[in-house]
Design a protein around this motif. Structure first.
Motif, PDB file in Angstrom:
ATOM      1  N   THR A   1       0.831  -1.204   0.000  1.00  0.00           N
ATOM      2  CA  THR A   1       0.000   0.000   0.000  1.00  0.00           C
ATOM      3  C   THR A   1       0.863   1.251   0.000  1.00  0.00           C
ATOM      4  O   THR A   1       0.626   2.187  -0.764  1.00  0.00           O
ATOM      5  CB  THR A   1      -0.950  -0.007   1.221  1.00  0.00           C
ATOM      6  OG1 THR A   1      -1.779  -1.178   1.152  1.00  0.00           O
ATOM      7  CG2 THR A   1      -1.822   1.228   1.261  1.00  0.00           C
ATOM      8  N   GLY A   2       1.879   1.255   0.833  1.00  0.00           N
ATOM      9  CA  GLY A   2       2.785   2.407   0.886  1.00  0.00           C
ATOM     10  C   GLY A   2       3.479   2.655  -0.437  1.00  0.00           C
ATOM     11  O   GLY A   2       3.555   3.788  -0.916  1.00  0.00           O
ATOM     12  N   ALA A   3       3.972   1.587  -1.054  1.00  0.00           N
ATOM     13  CA  ALA A   3       4.692   1.742  -2.327  1.00  0.00           C
ATOM     14  C   ALA A   3       3.759   2.194  -3.445  1.00  0.00           C
ATOM     15  O   ALA A   3       4.149   3.005  -4.288  1.00  0.00           O
ATOM     16  CB  ALA A   3       5.383   0.432  -2.703  1.00  0.00           C
ATOM     17  N   LEU A   4       2.527   1.697  -3.454  1.00  0.00           N
ATOM     18  CA  LEU A   4       1.614   2.042  -4.540  1.00  0.00           C
ATOM     19  C   LEU A   4       0.953   3.409  -4.351  1.00  0.00           C
ATOM     20  O   LEU A   4       0.476   4.004  -5.315  1.00  0.00           O
ATOM     21  CB  LEU A   4       0.563   0.952  -4.722  1.00  0.00           C
ATOM     22  CG  LEU A   4       1.131  -0.346  -5.306  1.00  0.00           C
ATOM     23  CD1 LEU A   4       0.110  -1.468  -5.245  1.00  0.00           C
ATOM     24  CD2 LEU A   4       1.606  -0.128  -6.730  1.00  0.00           C
ATOM     25  N   ILE A   5       0.926   3.913  -3.139  1.00  0.00           N
ATOM     26  CA  ILE A   5       0.416   5.266  -2.906  1.00  0.00           C
ATOM     27  C   ILE A   5       1.566   6.275  -3.006  1.00  0.00           C
ATOM     28  O   ILE A   5       1.357   7.450  -3.265  1.00  0.00           O
ATOM     29  CB  ILE A   5      -0.314   5.352  -1.553  1.00  0.00           C
ATOM     30  CG1 ILE A   5      -1.593   4.512  -1.618  1.00  0.00           C
ATOM     31  CG2 ILE A   5      -0.648   6.790  -1.189  1.00  0.00           C
ATOM     32  CD1 ILE A   5      -2.352   4.415  -0.308  1.00  0.00           C
ATOM     33  N   GLY A   6       2.786   5.796  -2.864  1.00  0.00           N
ATOM     34  CA  GLY A   6       3.971   6.652  -2.923  1.00  0.00           C
ATOM     35  C   GLY A   6       4.044   7.571  -4.131  1.00  0.00           C
ATOM     36  O   GLY A   6       4.386   8.750  -3.986  1.00  0.00           O
ATOM     37  N   PRO A   7       3.733   7.085  -5.355  1.00  0.00           N
ATOM     38  CA  PRO A   7       3.806   7.991  -6.506  1.00  0.00           C
ATOM     39  C   PRO A   7       2.905   9.222  -6.393  1.00  0.00           C
ATOM     40  O   PRO A   7       3.267  10.304  -6.859  1.00  0.00           O
ATOM     41  CB  PRO A   7       3.381   7.101  -7.677  1.00  0.00           C
ATOM     42  CG  PRO A   7       3.801   5.731  -7.257  1.00  0.00           C
ATOM     43  CD  PRO A   7       3.521   5.698  -5.771  1.00  0.00           C
ATOM     44  N   VAL A   8       1.758   9.066  -5.761  1.00  0.00           N
ATOM     45  CA  VAL A   8       0.853  10.210  -5.594  1.00  0.00           C
ATOM     46  C   VAL A   8       1.489  11.246  -4.669  1.00  0.00           C
ATOM     47  O   VAL A   8       1.509  12.445  -4.964  1.00  0.00           O
ATOM     48  CB  VAL A   8      -0.511   9.746  -5.030  1.00  0.00           C
ATOM     49  CG1 VAL A   8      -1.423  10.926  -4.752  1.00  0.00           C
ATOM     50  CG2 VAL A   8      -1.163   8.762  -5.995  1.00  0.00           C
ATOM     51  N   SER A   9       2.031  10.792  -3.572  1.00  0.00           N
ATOM     52  CA  SER A   9       2.705  11.690  -2.638  1.00  0.00           C
ATOM     53  C   SER A   9       3.928  12.332  -3.285  1.00  0.00           C
ATOM     54  O   SER A   9       4.166  13.539  -3.126  1.00  0.00           O
ATOM     55  CB  SER A   9       3.118  10.906  -1.389  1.00  0.00           C
ATOM     56  OG  SER A   9       3.839  11.719  -0.517  1.00  0.00           O
TER      57      SER A   9
END
Length: 164
Positions: free
Chosen positions: A76-84
């Protein structure tokens, strides 16, 4: 006038920034699909520990569950990372670099999602069946299928495209 094949060989006539914009749009569309899946899976995993049957699981299955939750959190962290990443560097004229980092995060997220789904499948099949002897074989077959779909076909396509 150039044929479509000639145009395809030459690639697109775009600047580095235009290419980064296009690649960013493509990447975000891909991440949306993966994010949805990992968030649903992770949300479901978070509820399992609160079910009465959880306390009755063998220690091995509880350990598999904990590992699965940790893998799901990491995915979850890695896949939301691009948005951040995009939000934090937007307007700083580093989109080509941001696209590279976001692409890496997405790849790592997909690998972690693969590990999460593998662990979840292992846990579910161990709990749902009494025959642990064939469960590893079933999980291995599904993981092989994921590897073919997620990595094998794309790599084969990439290699064949490069050879032309």
């Amino acid at each position: 006038m150039e044929s479509p094949a000639d145009e395809q060989r030459k690639g697109r006539n775009e600047s580095e920034d235009e290419r980064a914009d296009r690649m960013w749009g493509d990447l975000i569309q891909e991440v949306r699909v993966a994010q949805t899946g990992v968030q649903i899976l992770f949300g479901f995993l978070l509820t399992v520990v609160f079910m009465p049957k959880f306390g009755q699981l063998e220690q091995t299955n509880q350990t598999i569950y904990i590992v699965t939750v940790l893998l799901g959190a990491a995915a979850t962290g890695a896949l939301i990372g691009p948005v951040s990443l995009h939000r934090m560097v937007s307007g700083r004229r580093v989109k080509p670099q941001a696209v590279r980092w976001a692409s890496r995060l997405t790849f790592v997220g997909l690998v972690l999602l693969l590990a999460t789904m593998t662990a979840a499948l292992l846990l579910i099949l161990r709990v749902a069946t009494d025959d642990d002897g064939y469960v590893p074989w079933l999980v291995t077959a599904v993981v092989a299928w994921y590897l073919v779909c997620w990595f094998g076909v794309p790599m084969l396509t990439r290699r064949r495209h490069r050879a032309q």
